[in-house]
Design an enzyme around this catalytic site. Structure first.
Site, PDB file in Angstrom:
ATOM      1  N   SER A 262      39.034  76.582  13.583  1.00  0.00           N
ATOM      2  CA  SER A 262      38.263  76.188  14.754  1.00  0.00           C
ATOM      3  C   SER A 262      37.614  77.406  15.386  1.00  0.00           C
ATOM      4  O   SER A 262      37.935  78.546  15.049  1.00  0.00           O
ATOM      5  CB  SER A 262      39.176  75.510  15.785  1.00  0.00           C
ATOM      6  OG  SER A 262      39.982  76.493  16.408  1.00  0.00           O
ATOM      7  N   LYS A 263      36.719  77.138  16.303  1.00  0.00           N
ATOM      8  CA  LYS A 263      36.030  78.227  16.998  1.00  0.00           C
ATOM      9  C   LYS A 263      37.040  79.103  17.736  1.00  0.00           C
ATOM     10  O   LYS A 263      36.890  80.317  17.817  1.00  0.00           O
ATOM     11  CB  LYS A 263      35.002  77.644  17.969  1.00  0.00           C
ATOM     12  CG  LYS A 263      34.367  78.716  18.840  1.00  0.00           C
ATOM     13  CD  LYS A 263      33.062  78.280  19.429  1.00  0.00           C
ATOM     14  CE  LYS A 263      32.417  79.391  20.217  1.00  0.00           C
ATOM     15  NZ  LYS A 263      33.282  79.927  21.288  1.00  0.00           N
ATOM     16  N   ARG A 264      38.076  78.454  18.252  1.00  0.00           N
ATOM     17  CA  ARG A 264      39.092  79.221  18.985  1.00  0.00           C
ATOM     18  C   ARG A 264      39.768  80.282  18.105  1.00  0.00           C
ATOM     19  O   ARG A 264      40.093  81.365  18.564  1.00  0.00           O
ATOM     20  CB  ARG A 264      40.152  78.285  19.584  1.00  0.00           C
ATOM     21  CG  ARG A 264      39.997  78.117  21.092  1.00  0.00           C
ATOM     22  CD  ARG A 264      40.832  76.983  21.605  1.00  0.00           C
ATOM     23  NE  ARG A 264      40.404  75.720  21.015  1.00  0.00           N
ATOM     24  CZ  ARG A 264      41.203  74.858  20.400  1.00  0.00           C
ATOM     25  NH1 ARG A 264      42.483  75.106  20.294  1.00  0.00           N
ATOM     26  NH2 ARG A 264      40.723  73.736  19.908  1.00  0.00           N
ATOM     27  N   ASP A 267      37.475  83.199  18.085  1.00  0.00           N
ATOM     28  CA  ASP A 267      37.516  83.932  19.354  1.00  0.00           C
ATOM     29  C   ASP A 267      38.805  84.763  19.456  1.00  0.00           C
ATOM     30  O   ASP A 267      38.799  85.904  19.901  1.00  0.00           O
ATOM     31  CB  ASP A 267      37.451  82.961  20.540  1.00  0.00           C
ATOM     32  CG  ASP A 267      36.094  82.268  20.601  1.00  0.00           C
ATOM     33  OD1 ASP A 267      35.144  82.764  19.960  1.00  0.00           O
ATOM     34  OD2 ASP A 267      35.987  81.221  21.275  1.00  0.00           O
TER      35      ASP A 267
END
Ligand code: GLU
Length: 504
Positions: A262-264, A267
Site C-alpha cells: 500500500s501507499k502507507r 511512506d
C-alpha cells in the site's frame, strides 16, 4: 489458443494516480502483445462517475510514455474500435443490457438501498440470488404492467444478471489453470443503473472486451473473483467461442511482511508506489519513481521480475530481452514481495549502463541548484568518472563530487585521511610535483602520467594521497590524473599551492 491475432488491453479506472501494481499489469500486457506480434489497447473504464478523477487519465498516459510502454490503440492513441473511454459508449451498453433483458437473462429490480439493508438485517448472509430473488421487488415477481408503470413514473431501478445456480463455472487461467467455482455462490450482480444510465464495470468490461476483440485478459489477482461472472456473461451473450483466455497476476505484497502493498508502506519505508509524482486536489503530493531519480529502464526491469523470472541468474534484462523471454504461464501464483531495495539496486546497475549524456542533465540540475554552472560536457565527464562509486541515484553524486567544482578552502587537520597522508615531507613532495606539472604543455592524463610516474618511481615517493588532500581536501574522488586533467593545469597548480601554504 485460437488463431485470432493477439489483442490485449490495459483498462484502468482513472480514480487517481496509477499504482505501481497497475504499471506491472500494463507491462505484462505489453510484453505479451509484443512477443505475439499482437496489439495492446488502452481503455479507460470510467463508468463509476463518482470516483472519476480528470487528471488521472493524462497522468497514466504520461507514465507509460516515460516507461517506454507503447500502446497500439486506445484513448489518445486512436484506432477503429473506439471510442475507448467507457463514458462515451453509453448507447452501446444500453443495447446489450436490453438484449439480456429481452432474452430473460437479466431482470429489473426496484429494491431501494433501505430495502436491501433491511433484508440484510433480516436474513443472515443475505445475497441477491436464486434463493432470495423471489422475495424482492423485481420484474421476475411483479406483473409486467406494474414494472412498466414504475419505470414510467421515474422510479429508479437496476438491471441484475440472473445467475442459474448449481452449475460449475470454469475459468481458463493461463497462470492458475482451470479455476472452478459453483455458480450458487455468485449473486445476481448489478449490470446497469437507471440513476446514471451507466452500466457497471462488469457489463462494460465484457461488452468492450468482446467488441474490441480482446483475446487475452491479463490483470491483477483482485479480479479473479469476478472472472466466473465474466465467463457467464460471455455465454449469456452467445460469445463463448471468442471468450478471452485469462491470466490473473500475483499480488504485490508489502516488502516486510504479509498483505497487499500500500501507499502507507511506501511512506513508512521511503519508496514511491507511483510511477510519477502525483499532485492531488487537496494539495498532497505523492512521490513518483521518475522524480525520485529512477531510470525508466530500471523500473521496467524491476517490475518485470516481480511475479515472474526467466530462470537462471541473469537479472539485468532490457525491454527486448523481456519481450523475448517473458512467459505468462510461468508467472507465480503466490504474491510477490515488493523488494524496493532491489529496485534501488536495479537503478544503480542501469546508471552504470546508461550513456553519460543521458545522465548528465539530472546532475546538471543539481549543480545549478548548488549555484554551479558548467558546460554540459564537463558535467558528463564528472558523471563518467564518479558513477561507479556505488550510487543508487544521480542525486547521490553531489556530496561525492562537489570538489570538482569547488576548491578546498580549509583543511580539517583532525580529518583521519589528512592526518595520515599529509606528513612532514608532503609539502616538499607537492612542490616537486607542481614543478613537474608546471612544465607540461599537454595536461592530458597520458602526458601527466608519462612525466610523474618515472619521478615517483626513481625517487620512491608516493605522492598520490597528499596530492588528493591538495586537490580534494578529503579521501574521496577519482584517479588523480583524471581529476587533474579535468581541473586543468592552472587550477591544479593553484590547489597544490594553496594546500602547501595552508598545511605547510
Ligand atoms: N477497470 C479495471 C481496473 O481498474 C479493469 C480490470 C480488468 O482488467 O478487467 O483494473
Amino acid at each position: 489458443m485460437d488463431n485470432r491475432k493477439v489483442r490485449v488491453r490495459f483498462a484502468p479506472s482513472p480514480t487517481g494516480p496509477l499504482h505501481i501494481g497497475g504499471v506491472r499489469t500494463a507491462l505484462y500486457n505489453y510484453l505479451f502483445a509484443r512477443q505475439h506480434g499482437g496489439e495492446l489497447i488502452f481503455r479507460i473504464e470510467d463508468t463509476d462517475s463518482q470516483r472519476f478523477v480528470k487528471a488521472a487519465e493524462d497522468y497514466i498516459i504520461e507514465s507509460f510514455k516515460w516507461l517506454g510502454i507503447q500502446f497500439d490503440e486506445g484513448v489518445s492513441y486512436g484506432g477503429d474500435k473506439g471510442p475507448y473511454r467507457q463514458s462515451e459508449r453509453r448507447e452501446i451498453y444500453k443495447k446489450y443490457v436490453d438484449q439480456l433483458l429481452e432474452e430473460g437473462k437479466a431482470y429489473i429490480a426496484f429494491d431501494t438501498p433501505e430495502e436491501l439493508q433491511a433484508k440484510r438485517a433480516e436474513i443472515e448472509n443475505f445475497q441477491y440470488d436464486a434463493h432470495t430473488r423471489h422475495m424482492m421487488r423485481n420484474s421476475l415477481v411483479m406483473p409486467a404492467d406494474e414494472v412498466q408503470a414504475l419505470i414510467d413514473s421515474g422510479a429508479q431501478y437496476v438491471v441484475r444478471f440472473k445467475i442459474e445456480p448449481g452449475e460449475d463455472v470454469h475459468v481458463d487461467d493461463m497462470i492458475r489453470g482451470d479455476v472452478k467455482i459453483n455458480s450458487s455462490i455468485l449473486d445476481d450482480k448489478v449490470l446497469f443503473k437507471s440513476a446514471d444510465q451507466l452500466p457497471t464495470y462488469h457489463l462494460a468490461n465484457i461488452v468492450d472486451d468482446h467488441l474490441m476483440e480482446i483475446t487475452h485478459v491479463i490483470r491483477g489477482e483482485e479480479w479473479l473473483p469476478s472472472a466466473p461472472l465474466h465467463v457467464l456473461l460471455y455465454r449469456a451473450f452467445g460469445w463463448a467461442d471468442t471468450m478471452p483466455r485469462f491470466a490473473h497476476l500475483p499480488l504485490l505484497l508489502k516488502p516486510d511482511g504479509k498483505g497487499k502493498l500500500s501507499k502507507r508502506d511506501g511512506d513508512r519505508l521511503g519508496f514511491p508506489v507511483f510511477p510519477l509524482e502525483w499532485h492531488g486536489d487537496n494539495g498532497e503530493v505523492a512521490a513518483g519513481y521518475r522524480e525520485n531519480g529512477y531510470l525508466p529502464e530500471a523500473v521496467v526491469n524491476f517490475l518485470a521480475l516481480l511475479g515472474w523470472n526467466p530462470g537462471g541468474d541473469q537479472e539485468i534484462l532490457s525491454m527486448d530481452d523481456l519481450i523475448r523471454l517473458f512467459d505468462i504461464t510461468k508467472c507465480s501464483k503466490a504474491g510477490a514481495k515488493f523488494d524496493y531495495v532491489k529496485g534501488q539496486w536495479f537503478n544503480r546497475e542501469y546508471i552504470l549502463k546508461t550513456d553519460n549524456k543521458v545522465l548528465a542533465p539530472a546532475f546538471d540540475k543539481i549543480l545549478r541548484e548548488n549555484g554551479i554552472e558548467q558546460p554540459i560536457e564537463r558535467v558528463e565527464a564528472v558523471v563518467g568518472m564518479m558513477k561507479m562509486k556505488k550510487i543508487n541515484f544521480i542525486k547521490e553524486l553531489w556530496p561525492l563530487c562537489d570538489f570538482f567544482f569547488i576548491a578546498p578552502t580549509t583543511f580539517d587537520r583532525e580529518d583521519k585521511f589528512i592526518r595520515k597522508n599529509w606528513k612532514e615531507n608532503a609539502a616538499e613532495d607537492m612542490r616537486e610535483l607542481a614543478e613537474i606539472l608546471a612544465g607540461l604543455d599537454d595536461f592530458s592524463i597520458e602526458s601527466q602520467r608519462a612525466a610523474v610516474d618515472p619521478w615517483a618511481e626513481t625517487t620512491g615517493k608516493k605522492p598520490w594521497n597528499a596530492w588528493r588532500v591538495a586537490l580534494v581536501g578529503a579521501g574521496k574522488g577519482p584517479d588523480m590524473y583524471e581529476l587533474a586533467a579535468f581541473l586543468g593545469k592552472e587550477e591544479t597548480l593553484r590547489r597544490i599551492d594553496f594546500a602547501v601554504e595552508t598545511l605547510g
